[in-house]
Design a protein around this motif. Structure first.
Motif, short mmCIF file in Angstrom:
data_model
loop_
_atom_site.label_atom_id
_atom_site.label_comp_id
_atom_site.label_asym_id
_atom_site.label_seq_id
_atom_site.Cartn_x
_atom_site.Cartn_y
_atom_site.Cartn_z
N TYR A 169 0.85 -1.19 0.00
CA TYR A 169 0.00 0.00 0.00
C TYR A 169 0.88 1.24 0.00
N CYS A 170 0.63 2.14 -0.94
CA CYS A 170 1.47 3.32 -1.12
C CYS A 170 0.80 4.62 -0.70
N GLY A 171 -0.54 4.64 -0.62
CA GLY A 171 -1.24 5.87 -0.25
C GLY A 171 -2.44 6.10 -1.14
N PRO A 172 -2.92 7.34 -1.23
CA PRO A 172 -4.10 7.64 -2.04
C PRO A 172 -3.82 7.45 -3.52
N ALA A 173 -4.88 7.51 -4.31
CA ALA A 173 -4.76 7.33 -5.77
C ALA A 173 -3.70 8.28 -6.32
N GLY A 174 -2.85 7.76 -7.16
CA GLY A 174 -1.75 8.51 -7.73
C GLY A 174 -0.41 8.11 -7.15
N THR A 175 -0.39 7.68 -5.89
CA THR A 175 0.88 7.31 -5.27
C THR A 175 1.36 5.93 -5.74
N GLY A 176 0.43 5.05 -6.06
CA GLY A 176 0.82 3.73 -6.56
C GLY A 176 1.56 3.84 -7.88
N VAL A 177 1.01 4.63 -8.81
CA VAL A 177 1.67 4.76 -10.11
C VAL A 177 2.94 5.59 -9.99
N LEU A 178 2.98 6.56 -9.07
CA LEU A 178 4.23 7.28 -8.84
C LEU A 178 5.32 6.33 -8.34
N MET A 179 4.94 5.42 -7.46
CA MET A 179 5.91 4.44 -6.98
C MET A 179 6.38 3.56 -8.12
N LYS A 180 5.47 3.16 -9.00
CA LYS A 180 5.89 2.35 -10.14
C LYS A 180 6.84 3.12 -11.04
N LEU A 181 6.60 4.40 -11.25
CA LEU A 181 7.50 5.20 -12.08
C LEU A 181 8.90 5.23 -11.46
N ALA A 182 8.97 5.35 -10.14
CA ALA A 182 10.27 5.35 -9.48
C ALA A 182 10.97 4.01 -9.67
N VAL A 183 10.23 2.92 -9.52
CA VAL A 183 10.79 1.58 -9.71
C VAL A 183 11.21 1.38 -11.16
N ASN A 184 10.38 1.85 -12.10
CA ASN A 184 10.70 1.67 -13.51
C ASN A 184 11.89 2.51 -13.95
N LEU A 185 12.10 3.65 -13.30
CA LEU A 185 13.30 4.42 -13.60
C LEU A 185 14.53 3.56 -13.34
N TYR A 186 14.53 2.88 -12.23
CA TYR A 186 15.63 1.97 -11.88
C TYR A 186 15.72 0.82 -12.88
N LEU A 187 14.57 0.23 -13.21
CA LEU A 187 14.56 -0.91 -14.13
C LEU A 187 15.02 -0.51 -15.53
N ASP A 188 14.45 0.57 -16.06
CA ASP A 188 14.75 0.96 -17.44
C ASP A 188 16.22 1.31 -17.62
N THR A 189 16.78 2.03 -16.67
CA THR A 189 18.20 2.38 -16.78
C THR A 189 19.07 1.15 -16.55
N THR A 190 18.63 0.24 -15.70
CA THR A 190 19.40 -0.98 -15.44
C THR A 190 19.48 -1.87 -16.67
N ILE A 191 18.36 -2.06 -17.36
CA ILE A 191 18.37 -2.90 -18.57
C ILE A 191 19.25 -2.28 -19.64
N ALA A 192 19.18 -0.96 -19.80
CA ALA A 192 20.03 -0.29 -20.79
C ALA A 192 21.50 -0.46 -20.42
N ALA A 193 21.83 -0.32 -19.14
CA ALA A 193 23.22 -0.49 -18.70
C ALA A 193 23.68 -1.93 -18.88
N LEU A 194 22.81 -2.89 -18.59
CA LEU A 194 23.16 -4.29 -18.76
C LEU A 194 23.40 -4.61 -20.23
N ALA A 195 22.56 -4.07 -21.11
CA ALA A 195 22.76 -4.28 -22.54
C ALA A 195 24.09 -3.69 -22.99
N GLU A 196 24.44 -2.52 -22.47
CA GLU A 196 25.71 -1.90 -22.83
C GLU A 196 26.89 -2.74 -22.34
N ALA A 197 26.77 -3.31 -21.14
CA ALA A 197 27.83 -4.15 -20.61
C ALA A 197 28.01 -5.42 -21.45
#
Length: 307
Positions: A169-197
């Motif tokens: 549970y993250c909070g009121p409506a909007g906080t769940g998707v904000l949390m996903k955006l934060a997690v996806n920032l980590y994921l998207d940059t990680t996959i790009a870095a892994l591909a580069e490696a």
């Protein structure tokens, strides 16, 4: 709430959207014995659900007529609005006295607006975007980030158990998707870095199986590396999470960051690469196809030898 009509196994639960993620998620619900009625714009995606015991609706209206709680897992905001008839007279009739559970990736302001519209129409709303790609979806290993009023979230939470190993549970409506955006920032940059490696190791003549073993033996080893390194090494871009979706997510994150005055230098570089991969024709391939954008930059670098 009024009780929707259904079979002798009522109450039914609804599921709308059987795409790359939605189909395995719905299958996990059906196989766990959840009484389910499903609908998808492309009808043949529902065949596996029928075989697993789910009922097949004739329309999205049919789903909402028969189910009190409806999960919506659609491609994007525009498709969600179109399918739900948002902004038109059909929307209120559809969602009144129902709980709408939105599990797709959206902008935070969209989630808040959809929640407000559902509440105004006499329904209730929970956002439950998930972290994970197709393989975790198939294994019921997703992580859901929940937003909405606490009472409704707790009512819906048990329904998500066959699909998700964690529900946070993250909070009121909007906080769940904000949390996903934060997690996806980590994921998207990680996959790009892994591909580069992987690209660096391969072009340096290193054995990629040895590279994989070293990565997975160290502190950077994870479920992501164990899945993605073999895919990258083999140029196997069988879709787990589509490149076009990854690119769209980077744009959602960037928009949210700009609105708050937040710098995202690594995200911006990664977004450029995902966009380049999309333009190379890889939109519906796995996001690990970002490797091809990196390869293209290497192969077209000024002064590169063709020997």
């Amino acid at each position: 709430m009024t009780q929707p009509t259904g079979s002798s196994r009522a109450p039914l639960y609804g599921f709308v959207g059987l795409g790359v993620m939605g189909q395995p998620m719905a299958l996990n619900l059906a196989r766990a014995g959840t009484p389910l009625v499903v609908w998808n714009r492309t009808a043949d995606r529902a065949e596996a659900l029928h075989a697993a015991g789910a009922q097949i609706a004739t329309s999205v209206e049919d789903v909402f007529a028969r189910a009190r709680v409806v999960i919506v897992m659609l491609l994007d905001e525009a498709v969600t609005d179109t399918v739900l008839g948002r902004g038109g007279p059909a929307f209120e009739k559809l969602v009144a006295d129902r709980i709408v559970v939105s599990m797709g990736s959206t902008a935070p302001e969209y989630a808040r607006g959809l929640a407000a519209d559902v509440h105004a129409a006499g329904g209730r709303f929970v956002e439950a975007p998930v972290s994970g790609s197709r393989r975790p979806a198939e294994g019921g290993e997703l992580v859901a980030m929940l937003g909405g009023d606490r009472e409704t979230v707790e009512e819906v939470r048990p329904l998500l158990a066959p699909m998700c190993r964690e529900t946070v549970y993250c909070g009121p409506a909007g906080t769940g998707v904000l949390m996903k955006l934060a997690v996806n920032l980590y994921l998207d940059t990680t996959i790009a870095a892994l591909a580069e490696a992987v690209h660096f190791a391969q072009r340096q003549g290193l054995d990629l199986e040895t590279f994989r073993a070293v990565v997975d033996s160290g502190q950077l080893g994870s479920g992501v590396t164990r899945v993605k390194v073999p895919m990258l090494a083999a140029h196997d871009f069988t879709v787990q999470a589509a490149t076009s979706d990854a690119y769209a997510n980077t744009r959602l994150i960037a928009d949210a960051a700009r609105a708050a005055g937040i710098a995202t230098p690594l995200l911006d570089l990664s977004s450029d690469l995902y966009g380049e991969s999309v333009r190379l024709g890889n939109g519906r391939l796995d996001m690990s196809s970002v490797l091809t954008a990196i390869e293209s930059r290497t192969d077209t670098a000024p002064g590169r030898s063709t020997d």
